[in-house]
Design a protein around this motif. Sequence first.
Motif, PDB file in Angstrom:
ATOM      1  N   GLU A  96       0.835  -1.213   0.000  1.00  0.00           N
ATOM      2  CA  GLU A  96       0.000   0.000   0.000  1.00  0.00           C
ATOM      3  C   GLU A  96       0.864   1.255   0.000  1.00  0.00           C
ATOM      4  OE1 GLU A  96      -2.370  -0.332   3.482  1.00  0.00           O
ATOM      5  OE2 GLU A  96      -3.750  -1.786   2.615  1.00  0.00           O
ATOM      6  N   GLN A  97       1.901   1.281   0.841  1.00  0.00           N
ATOM      7  CA  GLN A  97       2.798   2.436   0.897  1.00  0.00           C
ATOM      8  C   GLN A  97       3.513   2.631  -0.446  1.00  0.00           C
ATOM      9  OE1 GLN A  97       5.546   2.390   4.279  1.00  0.00           O
ATOM     10  NE2 GLN A  97       4.066   1.112   5.371  1.00  0.00           N
ATOM     11  N   ALA A  98       3.989   1.533  -1.016  1.00  0.00           N
ATOM     12  CA  ALA A  98       4.723   1.602  -2.282  1.00  0.00           C
ATOM     13  C   ALA A  98       3.839   2.144  -3.399  1.00  0.00           C
ATOM     14  CB  ALA A  98       5.258   0.226  -2.658  1.00  0.00           C
ATOM     15  N   ALA A 132      -2.626 -11.055  -4.102  1.00  0.00           N
ATOM     16  CA  ALA A 132      -3.048 -10.922  -2.706  1.00  0.00           C
ATOM     17  C   ALA A 132      -3.882  -9.664  -2.483  1.00  0.00           C
ATOM     18  CB  ALA A 132      -1.825 -10.924  -1.793  1.00  0.00           C
ATOM     19  N   ILE A 133      -3.412  -8.529  -2.991  1.00  0.00           N
ATOM     20  CA  ILE A 133      -4.112  -7.276  -2.682  1.00  0.00           C
ATOM     21  C   ILE A 133      -5.449  -7.192  -3.412  1.00  0.00           C
ATOM     22  CG2 ILE A 133      -3.167  -5.650  -4.401  1.00  0.00           C
ATOM     23  CD1 ILE A 133      -2.671  -3.811  -1.803  1.00  0.00           C
ATOM     24  N   ALA A 149     -11.966  -1.681  -0.971  1.00  0.00           N
ATOM     25  CA  ALA A 149     -11.893  -2.561  -2.141  1.00  0.00           C
ATOM     26  C   ALA A 149     -11.369  -1.810  -3.358  1.00  0.00           C
ATOM     27  CB  ALA A 149     -13.277  -3.154  -2.431  1.00  0.00           C
ATOM     28  N   LEU A 150     -11.891  -0.603  -3.580  1.00  0.00           N
ATOM     29  CA  LEU A 150     -11.448   0.182  -4.731  1.00  0.00           C
ATOM     30  C   LEU A 150      -9.997   0.617  -4.576  1.00  0.00           C
ATOM     31  CD1 LEU A 150     -14.670   2.254  -5.422  1.00  0.00           C
ATOM     32  CD2 LEU A 150     -13.748   0.368  -6.791  1.00  0.00           C
ATOM     33  N   ALA A 151      -9.572   0.918  -3.356  1.00  0.00           N
ATOM     34  CA  ALA A 151      -8.165   1.272  -3.121  1.00  0.00           C
ATOM     35  C   ALA A 151      -7.259   0.098  -3.461  1.00  0.00           C
ATOM     36  CB  ALA A 151      -7.964   1.701  -1.674  1.00  0.00           C
ATOM     37  N   ASP A 152      -7.685  -1.120  -3.109  1.00  0.00           N
ATOM     38  CA  ASP A 152      -6.888  -2.311  -3.419  1.00  0.00           C
ATOM     39  C   ASP A 152      -6.842  -2.577  -4.923  1.00  0.00           C
ATOM     40  OD1 ASP A 152      -6.260  -2.711  -0.777  1.00  0.00           O
ATOM     41  OD2 ASP A 152      -7.696  -4.339  -0.464  1.00  0.00           O
ATOM     42  N   ILE A 153      -7.945  -2.348  -5.609  1.00  0.00           N
ATOM     43  CA  ILE A 153      -7.952  -2.523  -7.069  1.00  0.00           C
ATOM     44  C   ILE A 153      -7.007  -1.508  -7.718  1.00  0.00           C
ATOM     45  CG2 ILE A 153      -9.383  -2.252  -9.148  1.00  0.00           C
ATOM     46  CD1 ILE A 153      -9.717  -4.957  -7.650  1.00  0.00           C
ATOM     47  N   LYS A 154      -7.074  -0.282  -7.237  1.00  0.00           N
ATOM     48  CA  LYS A 154      -6.162   0.758  -7.746  1.00  0.00           C
ATOM     49  C   LYS A 154      -4.708   0.341  -7.519  1.00  0.00           C
ATOM     50  CE  LYS A 154      -5.150   5.690  -7.359  1.00  0.00           C
ATOM     51  NZ  LYS A 154      -5.460   6.942  -6.687  1.00  0.00           N
ATOM     52  N   ALA A 155      -4.421  -0.233  -6.345  1.00  0.00           N
ATOM     53  CA  ALA A 155      -3.069  -0.706  -6.042  1.00  0.00           C
ATOM     54  C   ALA A 155      -2.658  -1.832  -6.993  1.00  0.00           C
ATOM     55  CB  ALA A 155      -2.982  -1.177  -4.588  1.00  0.00           C
ATOM     56  N   GLY A 156      -3.603  -2.711  -7.332  1.00  0.00           N
ATOM     57  CA  GLY A 156      -3.290  -3.783  -8.278  1.00  0.00           C
ATOM     58  C   GLY A 156      -2.834  -3.227  -9.620  1.00  0.00           C
ATOM     59  N   PHE A 157      -3.563  -2.242 -10.136  1.00  0.00           N
ATOM     60  CA  PHE A 157      -3.160  -1.633 -11.403  1.00  0.00           C
ATOM     61  C   PHE A 157      -1.836  -0.879 -11.261  1.00  0.00           C
ATOM     62  CE2 PHE A 157      -7.776  -2.012 -12.543  1.00  0.00           C
ATOM     63  CZ  PHE A 157      -7.594  -2.858 -13.633  1.00  0.00           C
ATOM     64  N   ARG A 158      -1.603  -0.285 -10.097  1.00  0.00           N
ATOM     65  CA  ARG A 158      -0.345   0.434  -9.859  1.00  0.00           C
ATOM     66  C   ARG A 158       0.828  -0.536  -9.881  1.00  0.00           C
ATOM     67  NH1 ARG A 158       1.608   5.077 -10.842  1.00  0.00           N
ATOM     68  NH2 ARG A 158       2.615   6.177  -9.154  1.00  0.00           N
ATOM     69  N   LEU A 159       0.649  -1.734  -9.333  1.00  0.00           N
ATOM     70  CA  LEU A 159       1.712  -2.737  -9.364  1.00  0.00           C
ATOM     71  C   LEU A 159       2.064  -3.092 -10.809  1.00  0.00           C
ATOM     72  CD1 LEU A 159       0.494  -4.975  -6.417  1.00  0.00           C
ATOM     73  CD2 LEU A 159       2.624  -3.647  -6.470  1.00  0.00           C
ATOM     74  N   GLY A 160       1.050  -3.129 -11.669  1.00  0.00           N
ATOM     75  CA  GLY A 160       1.313  -3.351 -13.094  1.00  0.00           C
ATOM     76  C   GLY A 160       2.153  -2.237 -13.687  1.00  0.00           C
ATOM     77  N   GLU A 161       1.861  -1.000 -13.282  1.00  0.00           N
ATOM     78  CA  GLU A 161       2.661   0.134 -13.753  1.00  0.00           C
ATOM     79  C   GLU A 161       4.106  -0.004 -13.283  1.00  0.00           C
ATOM     80  OE1 GLU A 161       0.921   3.889 -12.642  1.00  0.00           O
ATOM     81  OE2 GLU A 161      -1.060   3.241 -13.312  1.00  0.00           O
ATOM     82  N   PHE A 162       4.299  -0.436 -12.040  1.00  0.00           N
ATOM     83  CA  PHE A 162       5.663  -0.621 -11.544  1.00  0.00           C
ATOM     84  C   PHE A 162       6.393  -1.686 -12.360  1.00  0.00           C
ATOM     85  CE2 PHE A 162       4.215   0.711  -7.028  1.00  0.00           C
ATOM     86  CZ  PHE A 162       4.356   2.047  -7.360  1.00  0.00           C
ATOM     87  N   ALA A 163       5.694  -2.749 -12.702  1.00  0.00           N
ATOM     88  CA  ALA A 163       6.321  -3.810 -13.491  1.00  0.00           C
ATOM     89  C   ALA A 163       6.816  -3.274 -14.828  1.00  0.00           C
ATOM     90  CB  ALA A 163       5.341  -4.959 -13.718  1.00  0.00           C
ATOM     91  N   SER A 164       6.071  -2.343 -15.404  1.00  0.00           N
ATOM     92  CA  SER A 164       6.463  -1.824 -16.718  1.00  0.00           C
ATOM     93  C   SER A 164       7.335  -0.575 -16.613  1.00  0.00           C
ATOM     94  CB  SER A 164       5.217  -1.548 -17.566  1.00  0.00           C
ATOM     95  OG  SER A 164       4.433  -0.525 -16.987  1.00  0.00           O
ATOM     96  N   SER A 165       7.960  -0.366 -15.459  1.00  0.00           N
ATOM     97  CA  SER A 165       8.884   0.757 -15.307  1.00  0.00           C
ATOM     98  C   SER A 165      10.107   0.590 -16.209  1.00  0.00           C
ATOM     99  CB  SER A 165       9.362   0.878 -13.855  1.00  0.00           C
ATOM    100  OG  SER A 165       8.313   1.246 -13.008  1.00  0.00           O
TER     101      SER A 165
END
Length: 196
Positions: A96-98, A132-133, A149-165
């Motif tokens: 969440e922090q990341a 998990a999230i 729930a929506l915050a966790d979904i947003k975090a899921g998409f953000r993790l995808g953005e990090f992967a494509s850094s």
Amino acid sequence: GENQSKFEAVAAQYESAQTAAKQAGVPLRLKELAPSPLSESEDAAPILNLASTELVVLKGGRAGSLADAPSLIRSGDFAGAQAAINAQAKALSYVEQACKKERADFGRDWETDRPWAMMFPEYADLRAFAKAITARAVLRARSGDNAGALADIKAGFRLGEFASSDPFLIAALVRIAIDSITARQVEWMLTVSPKD
């Protein structure tokens, strides 16, 4: 003989081909692909590394082998899924922090002369975090915590953005996989809360 003359013909074109590539803007060295540097306050990677360290692995091995909360949800074992998520609470708090950060710099060696040997161990963890999230998002939606729930979904998409850094094909493919994981959980959120 013949192979030597073919090699010499190709070698003779090297300098002009290199010049044409430079003029066209084609990167010729790995360091030309390096993303712009991040400040410490913008970089999610150190926090993601803490999450990887803290991740509770329920079935031995690295993060990629943790119990699959999404499959527990699909089988109707919401209590089992909640227990799996609870076991990963500290790791998920780091995630969440990341996800509040700008981008992730995974410390690639952009000066290497062996780019084909580059490893991407973070990608397995990013997928595990997304599973998990976003599973937690489904559980939160089921309990009526729509904001969480929506915050966790947003975090899921953000993790995808990090992967494509990183500017690599594998990075784009991992992002697609994480976005797919997240979108699938949105479908499950709608399934477990159909009238909301």
